[in-house]
Motif scaffolding. Structure first.
Motif, mmCIF file in Angstrom:
data_model
loop_
_atom_site.group_PDB
_atom_site.id
_atom_site.type_symbol
_atom_site.label_atom_id
_atom_site.label_comp_id
_atom_site.label_asym_id
_atom_site.label_seq_id
_atom_site.Cartn_x
_atom_site.Cartn_y
_atom_site.Cartn_z
ATOM 1 N N UNK A 1 0.946 -1.118 0.163
ATOM 2 C CA UNK A 1 -0.040 0.024 0.029
ATOM 3 C C UNK A 1 0.960 1.253 -0.202
ATOM 4 N N UNK A 2 2.001 1.310 0.571
ATOM 5 C CA UNK A 2 2.795 2.262 0.743
ATOM 6 C C UNK A 2 3.232 2.647 -0.470
ATOM 7 N N UNK A 3 3.557 1.804 -1.548
ATOM 8 C CA UNK A 3 4.200 2.226 -2.845
ATOM 9 C C UNK A 3 2.852 2.601 -3.644
ATOM 10 N N UNK A 4 1.750 2.243 -3.469
ATOM 11 C CA UNK A 4 0.587 2.626 -4.141
ATOM 12 C C UNK A 4 0.218 4.219 -3.943
ATOM 13 N N UNK A 5 0.257 4.548 -2.540
ATOM 14 C CA UNK A 5 0.103 5.832 -2.076
ATOM 15 C C UNK A 5 1.310 6.635 -2.359
ATOM 16 N N UNK A 6 2.488 6.379 -2.558
ATOM 17 C CA UNK A 6 3.838 7.172 -2.956
ATOM 18 C C UNK A 6 3.532 7.289 -4.478
ATOM 19 N N UNK A 7 3.266 6.577 -5.216
ATOM 20 C CA UNK A 7 3.393 6.595 -6.741
ATOM 21 C C UNK A 7 1.998 6.966 -7.430
ATOM 22 N N UNK A 8 1.157 6.994 -6.455
ATOM 23 C CA UNK A 8 -0.368 7.174 -7.280
ATOM 24 C C UNK A 8 -0.785 6.142 -7.939
ATOM 25 N N UNK A 9 -0.821 4.899 -7.923
ATOM 26 C CA UNK A 9 -0.958 3.665 -8.720
ATOM 27 C C UNK A 9 -2.425 3.307 -8.483
ATOM 28 N N UNK A 11 -5.338 4.001 -9.695
ATOM 29 C CA UNK A 11 -6.352 5.089 -9.481
ATOM 30 C C UNK A 11 -6.339 5.567 -8.180
ATOM 31 N N UNK A 12 -5.389 5.254 -7.260
ATOM 32 C CA UNK A 12 -5.114 6.039 -6.019
ATOM 33 C C UNK A 12 -4.443 7.242 -6.057
ATOM 34 N N UNK A 13 -5.194 8.440 -5.466
ATOM 35 C CA UNK A 13 -4.296 9.569 -5.688
ATOM 36 C C UNK A 13 -2.990 9.652 -4.746
ATOM 37 N N UNK A 15 -0.624 10.106 -1.806
ATOM 38 C CA UNK A 15 -0.732 10.824 -0.471
ATOM 39 C C UNK A 15 0.398 10.426 0.432
ATOM 40 N N UNK A 16 1.430 11.166 0.519
ATOM 41 C CA UNK A 16 2.762 10.791 1.257
ATOM 42 C C UNK A 16 2.545 10.241 2.593
ATOM 43 N N UNK A 17 1.416 11.098 3.093
ATOM 44 C CA UNK A 17 1.401 10.829 4.642
ATOM 45 C C UNK A 17 1.053 9.397 4.922
ATOM 46 N N UNK A 18 0.071 8.896 4.047
ATOM 47 C CA UNK A 18 -0.169 7.464 3.864
ATOM 48 C C UNK A 18 0.634 6.678 3.485
ATOM 49 N N UNK A 19 1.396 7.118 2.419
ATOM 50 C CA UNK A 19 2.546 6.422 1.886
ATOM 51 C C UNK A 19 3.641 6.247 3.256
ATOM 52 N N UNK A 20 3.888 7.095 3.588
ATOM 53 C CA UNK A 20 4.965 7.098 4.864
ATOM 54 C C UNK A 20 4.510 6.227 5.883
ATOM 55 N N UNK A 21 3.306 6.221 6.455
ATOM 56 C CA UNK A 21 2.708 5.168 7.353
ATOM 57 C C UNK A 21 2.958 3.485 6.786
ATOM 58 N N UNK A 22 2.257 3.492 5.795
ATOM 59 C CA UNK A 22 2.383 2.078 5.049
ATOM 60 C C UNK A 22 3.824 1.519 4.973
#
Length: 175
Positions: A1-9, A11-13, A15-22
């Motif tokens: 999930x962290x990579x998905x949030x970091x890269x916006x993959x 269809x997920x926008x 979100x670096x805060x969520x990326x950091x968490x995951x």
């Protein structure tokens, strides 16, 4: 999930805060690519608190675990003083390790060190050898820099035709 949030993959926008968490969760479970991605995220500080020291430590741990990409990130830390004191010799050592493993960015970065005399004596012959090796493996920056070298006669005899070929090769592939 962290990579998905970091890269916006998927269809997920981004979100670096969520990326950091995951990514921190993934790091706690020993997932090596998460060390590098989290380090890059912390080094940049885009939307989260910038922390170059922790980023440096994450890159170190990833290198200890055998991650070749982390060799480059760690080398950049030493070269630019991100999270650690500048140490060109250590940067060269890390770029050489990456180059020895076939990493073309390591070859390219090492060539730049030989060009600028950072951590090694200026050596146009070694610089050209490294650019050529990286270019043979498809590194577009190396193609472009070879174009500059032939255009200006730096380390090689001036050759405008060959310079244009290197420039065109890089340009037609997105550089």
């Amino acid at each position: 999930l962290g990579m998905i949030f970091a890269l916006g993959k998927q269809g997920v926008p981004i979100n670096n805060e969520k990326a950091q968490y995951y990514l921190q969760l993934s790091v706690s479970k020993g997932y090596i690519p998460a060390y590098v991605k989290l380090g890059r995220l912390l080094q940049k500080g885009d939307g989260i608190e910038k922390d170059e020291v922790t980023a440096f430590q994450l890159f170190e741990k990833a290198v200890e675990k055998g991650d070749t990409d982390a060799l480059l990130d760690l080398g950049v830390c030493y070269k630019q003083g991100k999270g650690v004191d500048i140490n060109f010799e250590k940067a060269v050592e890390l770029y050489q390790l990456a180059a020895d493993k076939g990493n073309t960015v390591g070859m390219y970065n090492l060539a730049l060190c030989y060009h600028k005399g950072e951590g090694v004596p200026i050596d146009p012959t070694r610089e050209i050898e490294l650019y050529q090796k990286a270019a043979r493996e498809g590194n577009l920056l190396a193609h472009y820099n070879l174009g500059i070298c032939y255009d200006n006669g730096e380390g090689v005899p001036e050759n405008k035709v060959l310079a244009c070929e290197y420039y065109e090769y890089a340009a037609h592939r997105g550089h």
